[in-house]
Design an enzyme around this catalytic site. Structure first.
Site: not given
Length: 615
Positions: A439, A547
């Site tokens: 991320e 995710e």
């Protein structure tokens, strides 16, 4: 009529009539003796050995054998039997009930190919009469080899018809053997000579009623791409060179060579077009020029696969990413890998921290931290699970953004150095994949693209052929992919092996962070993924959802199921998914709402949501 090895005198007519009239009664009353008399009186067998009680003959019939020809049959590696006429035959030596038999054609007649059917089995309280031998005319298969450099050789194979590989070491006419009429053939070059590549003209066809002599093999200057194969036990592996030339690799192969020439001075790229059944293979040293053409290395391991649908389905395993530089958080254990495998999950995304793995930039990886990571990886790969490595660092090291032109503390070269070291550690593990980082956020997307390119280039420079996942900027959100200009800059990151997919994350609550107690709607998953999915199709690209999650509510259950259905319906651009999260950290976090780590031996409700998608 077949003549036995035992000399027979001509019988008087009365004796012949007696034999003719009495044989049916003898068969009924004497059984064994009748069978021996029949065998002795003609057909395909000599006088039998004295048969013990419970022993029976093995025989059958021959057809298609030309007049004057003789074949030699063999049972169980012995008991040779000459047959020179069509019709019944019987081996001399009887076998006890329960014994196995294996009949082969030991010697072929010239110009004929005989094959046996129903030739393997067991004797079960009765004579065996079902072995069938069919003979057909056989014709030579051959051609002309030209252009071969003196002292070199080329290796061929004719389908699976040849007993082995055929090596030619000189130019001129060659023969590949005789094969039965009607046989289809396909001649392939399995190994070209050094610094040459050989092609085959008129390579396939079917044998008619004449010999084939027009298979022309031409060797020319160039180089063949070749290498080693390790661990291949399944069928179905197909390699591809430069995106076009295909080569099927048989189970058990230890090396390969593309028969087609690559021009001198040109580059090559070997990729996997199809994986073998029940295995995952990877190509290291997959690209280069002539000096690297003989060092391609294909490695295969057993893997946990699904019959259809998305190839990867699992979870992100939380643990190793938590804590400061000096912390020692728990890594996933073998018990956890086994649990998730038992639920049908074939992939684990294992997280760790760059700072603990490499305490000093440009220096060796920490032995203690690396040992923990390797143990977790082994726990998964021993189960055949794919493991995605993920430095959980948000494109930072000690809070310094990688590649920041205004802060040179962590240049792109440091990130490249880290990944080159990690790639070497896991070089020989086909089930390991490389997720560049977790991320990235608050980074100019163009800057992140440059950082990612440096890492990809460094990984490939080691020769590692592992799949790479490329996360987008802006918390890697599929929903915000376009707002962060990932659609503009991420395609600029190039992998010379074309073994890279995009990585995205997608949570279903109001703000997409995954920390709220409710999902925004039952269609949140589909709504947020659809624009990105459509972009992938236009780009002819693929992505992995690394995710996603939702707390235990009816709305979230419907949203998650809709998301997974969407992925399945678009399996042409999605490679799989990983739920966030499970692992040693999740149960100890005060009851993390999205955890699917079992507690007190009980599955979490969300595991039940996923089960229909793990089959």
């Amino acid at each position: 009529m077949y003549r036995s090895n035992v000399h027979h005198q001509k019988m008087p007519m009365t004796t012949q009539r007696l034999m003719h009239d009495c044989i049916p009664q003898l068969l009924t009353r004497l059984g064994w003796l009748a069978s021996m008399l029949l065998s002795a009186c003609g057909g395909g067998g000599g006088l039998m050995d004295s048969a013990p009680v419970g022993a029976y003959t093995v025989g059958g019939s021959v057809s298609g054998l030309a007049a004057g020809d003789t074949i030699v049959l063999q049972n169980n590696g012995g008991d040779d039997l000459n047959v020179n006429a069509n019709g019944a035959f019987t081996f001399k030596t009887p076998l006890a009930s329960g014994s196995g038999y294996n009949v082969i054609v030991k010697t072929q007649p010239p110009g004929t190919y005989c094959a046996s059917g129903a030739d393997l089995g067991a004797v079960l309280d009765a004579p065996v009469t079902t072995v069938s031998v069919l003979c057909k005319k056989a014709y030579a298969l051959g051609g002309v080899l030209s252009g071969l450099t003196a002292g070199q050789s080329v290796r061929l194979r004719v389908n699976a018809l040849s007993p082995g590989f055929i090596t030619l070491s000189s130019n001129g006419s060659f023969s590949l053997g005789e094969f039965p009429q009607g046989t289809s053939y396909s001649v392939v070059v399995t190994a070209s000579p050094q610094d040459q590549a050989c092609s085959v003209a008129n390579a396939s066809g079917a044998l008619g009623v004449a010999a084939i002599s027009n298979i022309n093999i031409q060797c020319a200057a160039g180089f063949s791409v070749r290498g080693s194969v390790k661990g291949l036990i399944g069928d179905g592996l197909v390699l591809q060179a430069n995106g076009a030339k295909e080569l099927a690799i048989p189970a058990g192969a230890q090396n390969f060579s593309f028969p087609q020439a690559v021009d001198l001075g040109a580059s090559f790229l070997v990729s996997i077009k199809s994986q073998p059944v029940g295995q995952t293979c990877m190509v290291n040293q997959a690209a280069g020029q002539q000096d690297k053409a003989g060092s391609v290395a294909v490695q295969c391991v057993n893997s946990m696969t699904y019959a259809s649908g998305l190839p990867l389905r699992g979870l992100s395993v939380s643990g190793g990413e938590w804590g400061s530089r000096n912390a020692e958080p728990p890594y996933p254990t073998k018990a956890e890998a086994d649990y998730f495998q038992s639920k049908g999950m074939n992939m684990l995304r294992i997280n760790f921290v760059w700072e603990r793995m490499q305490p000093e930039l440009y220096k060796a990886l920490d032995a203690n931290e690396l040992a923990k990571l390797k143990a977790s990886v082994k726990a998964g790969t021993d189960n055949g699970q794919t493991v995605l490595l993920n430095p959980h660092n948000f494109a930072r090291y000690d809070d310094h953004v990688i590649g920041d032109p205004n802060d040179l503390t962590v240049p792109n070269s440091a990130f490249a150095d880290f990944w080159s070291r990690l790639a070497v550690v896991f070089m020989d593990q086909p089930l390991v994949q490389f997720g560049l980082v977790n991320e990235p956020f608050d980074v100019p997307t163009a800057q992140w693209a440059n950082t990612a390119q440096a890492a990809v280039t460094a990984i490939r420079a080691t020769g590692a052929g592992h799949l790479i996942t490329l996360p987008g900027n802006g918390w890697t959100s599929a929903w915000n992919w376009f707002d962060n200009q990932n659609d503009r800059y991420m395609p600029q990151v190039k992998d010379p092996l074309n073994r890279m997919v995009y990585e995205v994350h997608q949570y279903l609550d109001q703000f997409g962070g995954g920390d709220q107690a409710q999902c925004s709607s039952t269609s949140a998953g589909v709504d947020r993924l659809t624009p990105f999915t459509q972009w992938l199709k236009v780009q002819k690209a693929k992505a992995f959802l690394a995710e996603f999650a939702g707390p235990n509510t009816a709305t979230c259950k419907a949203a998650v199921q809709g998301l997974l259905d969407h992925l399945n319906l678009n399996a042409d651009v999605w490679t799989g998914w990983a739920w966030w999260a499970g692992g040693p950290w999740a149960p100890g976090s005060g009851g993390y709402q999205n955890s699917i780590e079992p507690e007190n031996g009980q599955d979490k409700p969300q595991m039940g949501w996923l089960q229909p998608y793990l089959k």
